[in-house]
Design a protein around this motif. Structure first.
Motif, PDB file in Angstrom:
ATOM      1  N   LYS A   2     -12.179  12.260 -42.661  1.00 19.87           N
ATOM      2  CA  LYS A   2     -11.662  10.966 -42.244  1.00 19.87           C
ATOM      3  C   LYS A   2     -11.277  10.961 -40.766  1.00 19.87           C
ATOM      4  O   LYS A   2     -11.627  10.073 -40.012  1.00 19.87           O
ATOM      5  N   PHE A 162     -10.938  -3.328 -41.322  1.00 14.59           N
ATOM      6  CA  PHE A 162     -11.520  -2.205 -40.589  1.00 14.59           C
ATOM      7  C   PHE A 162     -12.848  -1.883 -41.254  1.00 14.59           C
ATOM      8  O   PHE A 162     -12.922  -1.654 -42.461  1.00 14.59           O
ATOM      9  N   VAL A 164     -15.397   0.492 -42.081  1.00 13.31           N
ATOM     10  CA  VAL A 164     -15.692   1.928 -42.193  1.00 13.31           C
ATOM     11  C   VAL A 164     -17.180   2.178 -41.993  1.00 13.31           C
ATOM     12  O   VAL A 164     -17.596   3.081 -41.276  1.00 13.31           O
ATOM     13  N   GLN A 169     -15.460  -1.982 -46.308  1.00 14.34           N
ATOM     14  CA  GLN A 169     -14.438  -2.590 -45.470  1.00 14.34           C
ATOM     15  C   GLN A 169     -13.080  -2.388 -46.133  1.00 14.34           C
ATOM     16  O   GLN A 169     -12.966  -2.491 -47.354  1.00 14.34           O
ATOM     17  N   VAL A 172      -6.256  -2.550 -42.835  1.00 14.87           N
ATOM     18  CA  VAL A 172      -5.384  -1.597 -42.148  1.00 14.87           C
ATOM     19  C   VAL A 172      -4.369  -2.368 -41.301  1.00 14.87           C
ATOM     20  O   VAL A 172      -4.560  -3.556 -40.996  1.00 14.87           O
ATOM     21  N   ARG A 312     -13.592  -0.508 -36.072  1.00 16.28           N
ATOM     22  CA  ARG A 312     -14.657   0.349 -36.598  1.00 16.28           C
ATOM     23  C   ARG A 312     -14.437   1.749 -36.025  1.00 16.28           C
ATOM     24  O   ARG A 312     -13.617   1.937 -35.126  1.00 16.28           O
ATOM     25  N   PRO A 313     -15.131   2.758 -36.523  1.00 19.08           N
ATOM     26  CA  PRO A 313     -14.901   4.129 -36.066  1.00 19.08           C
ATOM     27  C   PRO A 313     -14.988   4.276 -34.546  1.00 19.08           C
ATOM     28  O   PRO A 313     -15.845   3.670 -33.902  1.00 19.08           O
ATOM     29  N   ARG A 333     -12.268   7.735 -38.149  1.00 20.60           N
ATOM     30  CA  ARG A 333     -13.280   7.085 -38.981  1.00 20.60           C
ATOM     31  C   ARG A 333     -12.655   6.068 -39.926  1.00 20.60           C
ATOM     32  O   ARG A 333     -13.207   4.990 -40.127  1.00 20.60           O
ATOM     33  N   TYR A 334     -11.539   6.413 -40.554  1.00 14.81           N
ATOM     34  CA  TYR A 334     -10.734   5.465 -41.317  1.00 14.81           C
ATOM     35  C   TYR A 334      -9.422   6.141 -41.688  1.00 14.81           C
ATOM     36  O   TYR A 334      -9.310   7.371 -41.614  1.00 14.81           O
TER      37      TYR A 334
END
Length: 338
Positions: A2, A162, A164, A169, A172, A312-313, A333-334
């Motif tokens: 992650k 967010f 991913v 999705q 967050v 996004r990442p 990344r998330y």
């Protein structure tokens, strides 16, 4: 994974201490991987190390941010240490009873790391990492705490989407700030870049936001192009690090039985592996980050407002422009709890 996060600065300093303790072929390998001047004598590099250490301490005293960097050389009390090492590394050197109390020694080292990093890095050395065969443990601990030059308003933090990946999705907590920041779009790195300075005018967090593509991993594409030289050319006109990774960048026989630590001791010793742990906390007020590494036996302004949305990442780097040093680098990344 992650979140990927580590400190090149901490890793470099752990290897630098290993260089000072090494000799012959091991010294040659480390000098090359650390990109030290081949024509410089070890004594000159040591003098530069001491000067850098002093300057870091002096600059930290009056800075609005906190930054500490400390090294430790833990040597078994049955290993004879050369007088020059005792004299030159008086603050770093510490004798430990590894043979009779390996667990107590491990806990002592972990406590030093935890205290040096303001309790951010805990249990650097896992249970069993030190045993009666341990002769040497080299440790670096680095800590940074900075306050945003332009703080986020906590009242504007709210749940948002967010992305991913194209198929996933999540919601967050997204922070918001509307200020003037330096921003660029780099074709070299394939990413938009935003500089978010901390108070003090030397250190900033850089966010590298690749485009969100459905056909390829944009983060991986940017990472392949992300070299220190590429990064510096843009911003100015550094438990992931393992034995395998260190060997891949050219430390040679550092982790092999024939490693030479004759600058430290006339006794034959070797190191077995490296451990690196890093942690970062980011909020509306600022950033707190820390890292520890152990090696042991065993730019442009836009005319129109631009929205820079990290939904996004992305890659993030904490960089000191004055010393040209990457303190920390990571990939988000998330969120880890998802």
């Amino acid at each position: 994974m992650k979140i990927c996060f580590f400190s090149p600065y901490s890793t470099y300093h752990a290897l630098l201490i290993a260089y000072f303790m090494s000799g012959k072929q091991t010294e040659s390998y480390l000098k090359k991987v650390l990109r030290l001047n081949e024509k410089q004598a070890k004594s000159d590099i040591y003098a530069a190390y001491k000067t850098d250490k002093l300057m870091t301490q002096l600059l930290a005293r009056g800075a609005p941010y906190e930054f500490t960097n400390a090294n430790k050389i833990y040597v078994s009390d049955v290993v004879p240490v050369r007088d020059c090492v005792v004299n030159d590394f008086l603050e770093e050197l510490e004798s430990k009873n590894f043979k009779q109390d390996p667990e107590g020694s491990r806990l002592d080292i972990n406590n030093w790391v935890e205290n040096t990093t303001h309790h951010m890095i805990k249990d650097l050395l896992p249970s069993g990492a030190i045993d009666q065969a341990t002769d040497l443990v080299l440790v670096n601990a680095a800590y940074f705490k900075g306050i945003w030059e332009q703080k986020f308003n906590p009242n504007l933090t709210k749940q948002e989407v967010f992305y991913v990946n194209p198929a996933k999705q999540i919601m967050v907590d997204m922070m918001h700030v509307e200020e003037t920041f330096k921003h660029d779009a780099s074709e070299v790195l394939g990413a938009h870049i935003l500089e978010m300075p901390y108070k003090g005018d030397n250190i900033s967090m850089y966010i590298l936001l690749p485009p969100f593509a459905s056909t390829e991993d944009s983060i991986e594409a940017t990472l392949k192009k992300l070299t220190l030289e590429n990064f510096k050319s843009i911003v100015e006109n550094d438990r992931l690090v393992s034995k395998t990774i260190l060997e891949s960048v050219g430390v040679g026989n550092l982790f092999k039985d024939d490693a030479d630590f004759s600058s430290l001791t006339p006794k034959k010793i070797s190191v077995g592996r490296g451990i690196h742990k890093a942690r970062i906390d980011v909020n509306e007020h600022g950033t707190q980050a820390a890292a520890a590494t152990a090696i042991f036996s065993w730019r442009m302004m836009m005319d129109e407002p631009v929205k820079f949305i990290c939904n996004r990442p992305f890659i993030y780097i904490i960089y000191n422009a004055k010393t040209h040093t990457i303190f920390f680098i990571g990939v988000f990344r998330y969120p880890p709890k998802v």
